[in-house]
Design an enzyme around this catalytic site. Sequence first.
Site, PDB file in Angstrom:
ATOM      1  N   ASP A 486       0.830  -1.657   0.141  1.00  0.00           N
ATOM      2  CA  ASP A 486      -0.115   0.290  -0.254  1.00  0.00           C
ATOM      3  C   ASP A 486       1.190   1.528  -0.304  1.00  0.00           C
ATOM      4  O   ASP A 486       1.708   1.162  -0.144  1.00  0.00           O
ATOM      5  CB  ASP A 486      -1.296  -0.319   1.142  1.00  0.00           C
ATOM      6  CG  ASP A 486      -2.303   0.608   1.418  1.00  0.00           C
ATOM      7  OD1 ASP A 486      -2.306   1.328  -0.159  1.00  0.00           O
ATOM      8  OD2 ASP A 486      -3.131   0.164   1.556  1.00  0.00           O
ATOM      9  N   ASP A 558     -11.035   2.089  -3.541  1.00  0.00           N
ATOM     10  CA  ASP A 558     -10.902   1.688  -1.888  1.00  0.00           C
ATOM     11  C   ASP A 558     -12.719   2.114  -1.983  1.00  0.00           C
ATOM     12  O   ASP A 558     -13.220   1.227  -0.988  1.00  0.00           O
ATOM     13  CB  ASP A 558     -10.338   3.180  -1.222  1.00  0.00           C
ATOM     14  CG  ASP A 558      -9.503   2.659  -0.946  1.00  0.00           C
ATOM     15  OD1 ASP A 558      -8.461   1.741  -0.853  1.00  0.00           O
ATOM     16  OD2 ASP A 558      -8.427   3.637   0.000  1.00  0.00           O
TER      17      ASP A 558
HETATM   18  C1  GLA Z   1      -5.558   1.597   2.092  1.00  0.00           C
HETATM   19  C2  GLA Z   1      -6.198   0.568   0.836  1.00  0.00           C
HETATM   20  C3  GLA Z   1      -7.168  -0.454   2.264  1.00  0.00           C
HETATM   21  C4  GLA Z   1      -6.818  -0.687   3.073  1.00  0.00           C
HETATM   22  C5  GLA Z   1      -5.974   0.541   3.783  1.00  0.00           C
HETATM   23  C6  GLA Z   1      -5.492   0.394   5.619  1.00  0.00           C
HETATM   24  O1  GLA Z   1      -6.857   2.529   2.014  1.00  0.00           O
HETATM   25  O2  GLA Z   1      -6.548   1.269  -0.099  1.00  0.00           O
HETATM   26  O3  GLA Z   1      -7.409  -1.525   1.176  1.00  0.00           O
HETATM   27  O4  GLA Z   1      -5.662  -1.293   2.872  1.00  0.00           O
HETATM   28  O5  GLA Z   1      -5.122   1.579   3.097  1.00  0.00           O
HETATM   29  O6  GLA Z   1      -5.125   1.255   6.120  1.00  0.00           O
END
Ligand code: GLA
Length: 748
Positions: A486, A558
């Site tokens: 990430d 997301d």
């Molecule tokens: C980001 C990712 C999510 C999740 C969060 C965790 O927003 O896109 O899928 O993994 O971080 O903090």
Amino acid sequence: MSRSLPIAVVAALLSGCLLPIASTQAQTNGVSFDATTKVFRLDAAGLTYAFGINDASELQPVYWGKSLGQQEHLPPPRRNEGNASFDLPSSTTPQEYAGWGAGLYVEPTLKATFPDGNRDLVLHYLEYATAHSPKGEELTVTLKDVASPLFVDLHYRIDAATGIIGRWATIRNRTAASVVLEEAGSATWNLPRGTDYSLRYLTGRWAGEWNLQKQHILPGETVLESKRGSTGHQNNPWFAIERGDHSDEETGDVWFGALAWSGNWRIAVEQDQLQQIRVTGGFNPFDFAYKLVPNQQLETPIFYAGYTSHGIGEASRILHRFELASILPQAPTPKPRPIIYNSWEATGFSVNEAGQEALAEKAAQIGIERFVMDDGWFGQRKDDHAGLGDWYVNKQKFPNGLKPMIDKIHALGMDFGLWVEPEMVNPDSALYRKHPDWTLNFTGRPRTEGRNQLLLNLARKDVRDYVYNFLDDILTSNQIAFLKWDYNRNWSEPGWPAVGPDSTEQKKVYVEYIRNLYSILADLRKNHPNVEIESCSGGGGRVDLGILGLTDEVWPSDNTDPLDRLTIQDGFTYAYTPGVMMAWVTDSPNWVNNRTTSLTYRFLSSMQGSLGVGANLDRWKPEDFATAKDLIASYKLIRETVQHGDLYRLISPRDGSEQSATESISPDKHQAVLFTLLHSSHEGYPFPRVYLRGLDPTAHYRVIPIAGSLTKDSLPVATGSYWMDHGVDVDLRGDLQAAAFRFEVVKD
Ligand code: GLA
């Protein structure tokens, strides 16, 4: 009549020396050169790309479009002399790669400053060489500044299967002093002169990525770019240009391209005053400088581009095939994506051994193949205020380490994946307290936080080594099949104080950071060849052909609302294959917009990509498990087709559309999969008839429902022609309804 000389002779004649070459024959596929006209050609997959050396020794485009056949001897390029003192030939003559000098008013591809104050750069043809690489025939044409030994090698590589050409440049300083590059593009793509072009590109924001834009190309310039340090949600480094008013999914000329770079990038699309269209892309010149000391060189990212006369749908399919066969780390035969379960939307940061194991037991029951633990397992991580940078297992949450949980997940028949965010640090972390100088920052200036975190400066060798080592450690000491990598903020204060106060030196951070990111990923893959990696950046903030060369899949957004996802996924597929497009089924109502949808609807939205589940299984009822188990079993039957087949976008979900439909067909045409989704019915009108594409017209296909049904009068078996010409009538009524079908060739 002009005749081609053997290529070796040509090389020798033109350069005064003999160069390595692949072939002495003009080819219908690959690279050739006509010595009489001084025209280079790249031919493959039904297209021709040609450029030549004009009488001023500039490299000038000649043609890019449908294959011309080798019998056509393209005329030599001729300089456009212009018709006014305001239109200097250096500016009105399209060039393959123009230096900023000699009165260039259009986008330069390269701009340099020499130590004596000279900022004039005029690049002329010097020599060429060809070579054969496993990725395609290659041509390198070397240009040289007219007054100094600054060289540019222009690389061209054509992919035999798709005709996609990769172009990049190596800029070599052979002067006795340092030269500062202020712009360094990969390539300029020139289209046939015209005024009837439209440009498509992708825009967005967090939780709203992949919006497809279309605009007429008018005189002037449209700039697509990122100044954020990484690819960005706001623009994606992809473009498509269509000619004429009649182009659609299946017809019309389309030129398209994508840049393989995950840092600051820029693609400028311009129409000049002579109606010439140019697309120039590469490193973003904003705040850019790269100092080359004597004998140093800089290589640019690769800018890929292709052409088709079969519409934007085929342009996407060509890109998809190219990504699967030539870009992805497992190319040419990437493994299908396992069906994952991810705990993020279920548990947030509150992960622990018992909770994850309980979810894993439930996930295994429905046919999940990979269990991924998301954020929250490390350091002092309770929420997003602390812990990033401290990559040790949190002892309160996992008193026995990760091993017992991973063993249990294996015993349940799944492999295990782990979330990491390696490039970041929270100020509230042991790492930051020890190494505050490891972040991007300007000395004495405030450090702007995003999601309570700062960026580690990966361009530093010590930081690069720290990041590589902790990841290598985690992968060595645990049985991990997958990393969700990430990256949850963009850059601010991009200083690199450790290299001293010279801002030119500090600006190298834009290149070196990304190169180190790529080298970490490459080394991890080399030393842990079975580990797969996902590129996630708060959703789809880092998706490009550069990162896709080192990662197996991406998280497009997301936003997991299944209706929003239809447009998100639609936009995504203009540039990228569904084979990397992760799509989770999550809870209803959805957290993004409180929309309520059925579990079947959610599955049929996600099954158009690489399926995953991110719902809170602790809250599911027995019937939910039954539905999920059934649809996951169905997905396993169609996965290869959806992920690696040809995608047809039959009905767009965009612009307030009440319906959408996609079809995927396997490369051997034995299986097609149709997804139809209805937003809301009006006045009792039936669902529009859907016309399948790409089937074998004479083969017989049986239709098998995955969910929902066709209308009662539909045939159970019919020829490909029938399904394509007569069409398919789906029985869908109501709001937020969905149906899906398999079409299987009936074997005699
Ligand atoms: C980001 C990712 C999510 C999740 C969060 C965790 O927003 O896109 O899928 O993994 O971080 O903090």
